[in-house]
Design an enzyme around this catalytic site. Structure first.
Site, PDB file in Angstrom:
ATOM      1  N   HIS A  46      -0.074  35.864  -2.713  1.00 48.02           N
ATOM      2  CA  HIS A  46      -1.183  36.090  -3.596  1.00 48.02           C
ATOM      3  C   HIS A  46      -2.155  34.868  -4.293  1.00 48.02           C
ATOM      4  O   HIS A  46      -2.885  35.066  -4.800  1.00 48.02           O
ATOM      5  CB  HIS A  46      -0.451  36.904  -4.798  1.00 48.02           C
ATOM      6  CG  HIS A  46       0.357  35.920  -5.677  1.00 48.02           C
ATOM      7  ND1 HIS A  46       1.672  35.472  -5.719  1.00 48.02           N
ATOM      8  CD2 HIS A  46      -0.032  35.014  -6.680  1.00 48.02           C
ATOM      9  CE1 HIS A  46       2.142  34.873  -6.500  1.00 48.02           C
ATOM     10  NE2 HIS A  46       1.289  34.350  -7.268  1.00 48.02           N
ATOM     11  N   ASP A  71       5.728  38.149   0.032  1.00 44.79           N
ATOM     12  CA  ASP A  71       4.629  37.131  -0.715  1.00 44.79           C
ATOM     13  C   ASP A  71       4.788  35.677  -0.686  1.00 44.79           C
ATOM     14  O   ASP A  71       4.865  34.738  -1.238  1.00 44.79           O
ATOM     15  CB  ASP A  71       5.124  37.457  -2.379  1.00 44.79           C
ATOM     16  CG  ASP A  71       4.102  36.855  -3.246  1.00 44.79           C
ATOM     17  OD1 ASP A  71       3.047  36.814  -2.746  1.00 44.79           O
ATOM     18  OD2 ASP A  71       4.310  36.523  -4.471  1.00 44.79           O
ATOM     19  N   SER A  82       2.537  29.439  -9.239  1.00 40.91           N
ATOM     20  CA  SER A  82       2.935  30.165  -8.093  1.00 40.91           C
ATOM     21  C   SER A  82       2.766  29.508  -6.812  1.00 40.91           C
ATOM     22  O   SER A  82       1.704  28.720  -6.715  1.00 40.91           O
ATOM     23  CB  SER A  82       1.971  31.304  -8.007  1.00 40.91           C
ATOM     24  OG  SER A  82       2.088  32.373  -9.252  1.00 40.91           O
TER      25      SER A  82
END
Length: 590
Positions: free
Chosen positions: A316, A349, A432
Site C-alpha cells: 500500500h 501487502d 509502514s
C-alpha cells in the site's frame, strides 16, 4: 595725567606727590654755592633702606624723609592710573640733597584737591614701574656702578647696581629712538651702561634672547612616525584583547553569570543490545520512500535487502504510483535515488522495489519470527509523518494476531490477511514498510498496520491518526518467502485448501459454503480439500491445534504457511468432530 614716558609741564615742586614724574635727561652738575644751609660733600653710594643709615643733612630739616619701610620686593610695582587708592604705597619724594641745577625742575602733575600722601604704616611696598632706573650717567653714576654690587631684578632685562635699587635712585632717562634700538649709547670715556638698565618690562614684547632651537624636519617626521606606529600598535593590542574577552564572554558567559552543574561528556559507545546500539546498527539500512502518482501521493518506509539495491516495503506504500508514477528513495545519510517496482502482492501487502547505480548499500540482517517470544524487546524504525530516521522501542505484546487490512476495492482482491506480530512500540502513518528489529538489530517483522481508537460515531468510523500502542507487523518468515518470489518471478504464490468459505457465518469457526459462488462449487473437485475429505457445510474449528473463530482467521492461518505444507484440521459435521490432514496447494497472483 600725561601719557606714560611724556614730560610733564614744569611746576613747582610738591612734596609727597602721588604719581611719579617721568624720567628727564641728566643736567650737568651745578657749581657749589655757599649759601647758608648747603654743603658740598662727597656722599657715599646709595643703599637700600634698612641696610645703612643715611646721615642727616641741612636739607633734611626742610624736607623730611619718609619713614623707613620693610624691604620691598625687587619685582616692578604696577600702579593704576587715576586718583590714588586708599592704602596705596607712598610716592617717592624729590631728593633735596642732590646737586641742584639751575632752571625749573619738572615735577609730577598734581590733581586738584590732592593731598600729599602719608606714609603707609604697614606692609611692604614696591616702587612704581616708572621709578625703576638704571645707573645714572656722570661721575656719580660711574662711581656707583663701580662701587655697588650687582643685584638681579626680575623683569628689567639685566642686572643693576645695588646703589640704583634703592628708593632714592635717580630716575631713568627717557629715550625716543627708532624702533628696535634699546637706549642711548654711553658718552665717550664713560663706562657703558648695562643694557638691561634701560629696558622696561613689557609682557607682550618679544624676548631679546632667541627661543629654543627648532629640531630638523626629518627629526620631526621620525618622531611623528614613531608616535603613529605606537598608536597603531596600541590600537591593535587593545582590539585583540577586547576581541578575546568578547569571545570568551560569548562562549563561556560573563564572570557573574550563573553556571549550572553538568556532567562531563560521555565519549564511550553504547552496548550493541541497547536501543542506541540497535539504532546505530540498523539506521544505515533504512530508507524513506516518496511516491507520486497521477491521483495521489504518499510516504512510507523500507529497508535494504541486498547489495543489488532491492528494498522491501508494503504494497500500500507504492500502490499510488500505479503504472506511470514516480518513486524516490532517500537513504539515512541524505542520498536520494529513483526506484522502480520489481513485484508486489496485495494479499500479503508486500512489494519489492529496486534502486540502480547506488553503491555502499547496508542490507539488514533477517531474523526468525518463529523464535520471537512475547515480551521480547523490539525497536521500530521509520518515517512517521515524513519524519525520517525515527526510532521507537517497545516489546512484542502478542503473536499470531490475525488481522486484515485493505478492502477499499470492495471485491476482496485487495484485502491482506496477516498472522501478525503485535507490538506496543509506537507506529504511526509513515512507518509502514519499515523494519521491526530485535535486540540484535535483526529484522523480525515489517510494520504494516495499527489499531486506531474508535471515534464513537458508528461502525467503521475512523480514529485518531497516531499510535495507541497497538501496532502490527508481518512476520519476517512470511515476508522473506514472498520477497524472494517477487524478486525471482515478479509474483507471489498463495497456499490454498481448495474450498469456498461462508464469510457471513457468525458462529464459532470457519464454515464451508453450501452453495456455489460465481459459478464455482464450494469444494473444488480434485483440490487439496476434496482430497482430505472436506464437504460443503463442514465447520473447521482448529488448525494444527490452534482455535479458529472465523473465516478470516482460517485464511490467516493458511497463508502463514508455504504451499506444499501439511496441516492438521479439526472439523465438525452433524455435531461430530473429525480430524483430517491435507497438503496445501498453490495459487499465483501477479
Amino acid at each position: 595725567m600725561p601719557p606714560y614716558g611724556a614730560p610733564a609741564a614744569p611746576q613747582g615742586a610738591v612734596p609727597g606727590a602721588g604719581y611719579p614724574s617721568p624720567a628727564q635727561p641728566a643736567a650737568p652738575p651745578a657749581p657749589p654755592t655757599g649759601g647758608p644751609g648747603t654743603a658740598v660733600e662727597d656722599r657715599p653710594p646709595l643703599t637700600p633702606p634698612g641696610e645703612q643709615p643715611r646721615p642727616a643733612g641741612p636739607s633734611d630739616a626742610a624736607h623730611p624723609r619718609p619713614p623707613a619701610e620693610p624691604a620691598a620686593s625687587h619685582g616692578p610695582g604696577l600702579q593704576k592710573s587715576g586718583p590714588p587708592q586708599t592704602g596705596s604705597a607712598p610716592t617717592a619724594a624729590s631728593r633735596t640733597d642732590a646737586p641742584q641745577h639751575p632752571g625749573p625742575q619738572p615735577t609730577a602733575p598734581q590733581h586738584p584737591g590732592q593731598q600729599p600722601a602719608a606714609p603707609h604704616p604697614t606692609g611692604p611696598q614696591t616702587a612704581p614701574l616708572d621709578m625703576t632706573a638704571g645707573p645714572a650717567a656722570g661721575p656719580d653714576g660711574a662711581r656707583n656702578a663701580a662701587d655697588g654690587a650687582f643685584l638681579p631684578h626680575p623683569g628689567d632685562g639685566g642686572p643693576r647696581p645695588a646703589a640704583a635699587a634703592g628708593p632714592y635712585a635717580a630716575p631713568p632717562q627717557p629715550f625716543s629712538g627708532p624702533p628696535g634700538d634699546h637706549g642711548p649709547a654711553s658718552a665717550p670715556g664713560q663706562p657703558a651702561a648695562s643694557h638691561g638698565a634701560w629696558q622696561q618690562y613689557d609682557p607682550w614684547s618679544a624676548p631679546l634672547q632667541g627661543g629654543p632651537v627648532a629640531e630638523p624636519p626629518h627629526e620631526r617626521r621620525r618622531r611623528r612616525g614613531l608616535l603613529v606606529a605606537g598608536a597603531v600598535a596600541l590600537a591593535l593590542l587593545a582590539g585583540g584583547i577586547g576581541g578575546g574577552i568578547g569571545a570568551y564572554v560569548e562562549r563561556y558567559g560573563g564572570i557573574n553569570d550563573i553556571r549550572l552543574p553538568q556532567s562531563d561528556a560521555d565519549e564511550a559507545g553504547r552496548r550493541p543490545d541497547t536501543v542506541a546500539g540497535i539504532a546505530r546498527s540498523a539506521l544505515p539500512g533504512v530508507v524513506t520512500i516518496h511516491v507520486r502518482g497521477s491521483a495521489e501521493q504518499g510516504t512510507g518506509t523500507g529497508f535494504v535487502l541486498d547489495h543489488q539495491g532491492h528494498i522491501l516495503t508494503n504494497n500500500h506504500v507504492v500502490q499510488p504510483a500505479g503504472s506511470g508514477g514516480e518513486i524516490s528513495v532517500t537513504f539515512s545519510g541524505g542520498e536520494t535515488a529513483k526506484a522502480k517496482v520489481v513485484g508486489e502482492d496485495g494479499g500479503y501487502d508486500l512489494a519489492v522495489i529496486q534502486v540502480q547505480g547506488v553503491t555502499g548499500l547496508r542490507p539488514l540482517t533477517l531474523g526468525n519470527s518463529d523464535s520471537v517470544q512475547v515480551g521480547d524487546p523490539v525497536v521500530a524504525i521509520g518515517a512517521p509523518f515524513d519524519l525520517a530516521n525515527t526510532v521507537t522501542s517497545g516489546i512484542i505484546s502478542a503473536k499470531q494476531r490475525p488481522i486484515t487490512a485493505g478492502g477499499e476495492k470492495g471485491d476482496g482482491s485487495d484485502v491482506s490477511y496477516v498472522d501478525a506480530l503485535q507490538t506496543d512500540a509506537p507506529i504511526n502513518p509513515g512507518n509502514s514498510g519499515g523494519p521491526l528489529v530485535d535486540a540484535k538489530a535483526r529484522v523480525i517483522g515489517i510494520n504494516s498496520a495499527i489499531r486506531a481508537a474508535d471515534s464513537g460515531s458508528g461502525p467503521g468510523a475512523g480514529g485518531q491518526g497516531g499510535s495507541i500502542g497497538l501496532g502490527f507487523a508481518i512476520p519476517i518468515n512470511q515476508a522473506k518467502r514472498v520477497a524472494e518470489e517477487l524478486i525471482n518471478t515478479g509474483r507471489a504464490t498463495h497456499p490454498v485448501i481448495g474450498v469456498t468459505l461462508e464469510m457471513e457465518y457468525d458462529g464459532d469457526g470457519a464454515r464451508v459454503s453450501e452453495h456455489s459462488k460465481s459459478g464455482k462449487p464450494p469444494v473444488i473437485p480434485g483440490g487439496p480439500g476434496a482430497k482430505a475429505g472436506i464437504k460443503a457445510g463442514d465447520v473447521i474449528t482448529t488448525v494444527d491445534g490452534s482455535p479458529v473463530h472465523s473465516g478470516d482467521e482460517l485464511i490467516v492461518k493458511i497463508r502463514s504457511h508455504r504451499p506444499g505444507d501439511t496441516l492438521a484440521l479439526t472439523l465438525q459435521r452433524g455435531g461430530k468432530e473429525r480430524s483430517v490432514r491435507l497438503s496445501l496447494g498453490s495459487s499465483s497472483t501477479g
